[in-house]
Write a protein that holds these residues in place. Structure first.
Motif, short mmCIF file in Angstrom:
data_model
loop_
_atom_site.label_atom_id
_atom_site.label_comp_id
_atom_site.label_asym_id
_atom_site.label_seq_id
_atom_site.Cartn_x
_atom_site.Cartn_y
_atom_site.Cartn_z
N ARG A 19 38.30 48.30 36.27
CA ARG A 19 37.17 47.64 36.95
C ARG A 19 36.98 46.22 36.43
O ARG A 19 36.70 45.30 37.19
CB ARG A 19 35.90 48.46 36.78
CG ARG A 19 35.87 49.75 37.59
CD ARG A 19 34.49 50.40 37.58
NE ARG A 19 34.05 50.75 36.24
CZ ARG A 19 34.28 51.91 35.62
NH1 ARG A 19 34.97 52.85 36.24
NH2 ARG A 19 33.82 52.13 34.40
N LEU A 20 37.14 46.05 35.13
CA LEU A 20 37.01 44.71 34.53
C LEU A 20 38.10 43.77 35.06
O LEU A 20 37.82 42.63 35.43
CB LEU A 20 37.09 44.81 33.01
CG LEU A 20 36.99 43.50 32.23
CD1 LEU A 20 35.64 42.82 32.47
CD2 LEU A 20 37.20 43.75 30.74
N ALA A 21 39.33 44.25 35.12
CA ALA A 21 40.43 43.43 35.64
C ALA A 21 40.18 43.07 37.10
O ALA A 21 40.42 41.93 37.52
CB ALA A 21 41.75 44.17 35.49
N GLU A 22 39.70 44.02 37.87
CA GLU A 22 39.41 43.77 39.28
C GLU A 22 38.32 42.71 39.43
O GLU A 22 38.44 41.79 40.24
CB GLU A 22 38.97 45.06 39.96
CG GLU A 22 38.69 44.93 41.42
CD GLU A 22 38.20 46.24 42.05
OE1 GLU A 22 37.57 46.15 43.11
OE2 GLU A 22 38.44 47.31 41.48
N ALA A 23 37.26 42.81 38.63
CA ALA A 23 36.17 41.84 38.70
C ALA A 23 36.65 40.45 38.27
O ALA A 23 36.30 39.44 38.90
CB ALA A 23 35.01 42.29 37.81
N GLU A 24 37.46 40.40 37.23
CA GLU A 24 37.97 39.11 36.76
C GLU A 24 38.87 38.47 37.82
O GLU A 24 38.76 37.27 38.11
CB GLU A 24 38.75 39.31 35.46
CG GLU A 24 39.21 38.04 34.82
CD GLU A 24 39.96 38.28 33.52
OE1 GLU A 24 40.58 37.31 33.05
OE2 GLU A 24 39.94 39.40 32.98
N LEU A 25 39.73 39.26 38.42
CA LEU A 25 40.63 38.74 39.45
C LEU A 25 39.84 38.29 40.68
O LEU A 25 40.13 37.25 41.26
CB LEU A 25 41.66 39.80 39.83
CG LEU A 25 42.77 39.36 40.75
CD1 LEU A 25 43.54 38.18 40.17
CD2 LEU A 25 43.72 40.51 41.03
N ARG A 26 38.84 39.06 41.07
CA ARG A 26 38.00 38.69 42.21
C ARG A 26 37.32 37.35 41.95
O ARG A 26 37.26 36.49 42.82
CB ARG A 26 36.96 39.78 42.48
CG ARG A 26 36.21 39.58 43.77
CD ARG A 26 35.19 40.69 44.08
NE ARG A 26 35.69 42.03 43.88
CZ ARG A 26 35.23 42.88 42.95
NH1 ARG A 26 34.26 42.51 42.13
NH2 ARG A 26 35.72 44.09 42.84
N HIS A 27 36.80 37.17 40.73
CA HIS A 27 36.14 35.91 40.37
C HIS A 27 37.12 34.74 40.46
O HIS A 27 36.79 33.68 41.01
CB HIS A 27 35.56 36.01 38.96
CG HIS A 27 35.01 34.73 38.43
ND1 HIS A 27 33.82 34.21 38.89
CD2 HIS A 27 35.48 33.86 37.52
CE1 HIS A 27 33.59 33.06 38.27
NE2 HIS A 27 34.59 32.83 37.43
N LYS A 28 38.34 34.92 39.94
CA LYS A 28 39.33 33.85 39.98
C LYS A 28 39.74 33.52 41.42
O LYS A 28 39.93 32.36 41.77
CB LYS A 28 40.56 34.23 39.16
CG LYS A 28 40.32 34.17 37.67
CD LYS A 28 41.59 34.47 36.89
CE LYS A 28 41.35 34.30 35.41
NZ LYS A 28 42.61 34.34 34.65
#
Length: 119
Positions: A19-28
């Motif tokens: 979930r953290l990786a998904e949120a970080e990628l979405r932000h980028k």
């Protein structure tokens, strides 16, 4: 701690890291899309200005040489400039880092901690 509890903890941590990786990628990706929107708008206006500048260059140069020679000279300069800009753009695109590095680093640290506990 039992092996079953450890497995459950690992599963929960892996899901949290996902979930953290998904949120970080979405932000980028949102930041990249926003930047590309502004770049696109600026590019459209710049293209209109370039058309006018090219036309002015051909008209100005045609007062010194024939119209055909002026067109050819301006076209050669434009093509050479275009190749330079395309090369620079390719370098910029290949330098984008969309990998969620912080999330992957945190996941590696978690895996290392579990390996230490299992020793």
């Amino acid at each position: 701690m039992t092996l079953g509890q450890l497995g459950d903890d690992v599963e929960q941590l892996l899901r949290a890291h996902g979930r953290l990786a998904e949120a970080e990628l979405r932000h980028k990706l949102k930041a990249a899309a926003y930047a590309l929107l502004w770049l696109g708008a600026g590019a459209v206006l710049a293209l209109l200005g370039v058309f006018l500048l090219v036309q002015a260059a051909v008209v100005a140069l045609s007062t010194v040489v024939s119209l055909q020679a002026a067109l050819l000279a301006v076209a050669i300069v434009l093509v050479a400039t275009a190749f330079g800009l395309i090369g620079h753009g390719r370098q910029c695109v290949t330098s984008w880092h969309l990998t969620p590095r912080r999330s992957l680093d945190a996941l590696r640290a978690t895996i290392h901690q579990f390996k230490e506990k299992m020793k």
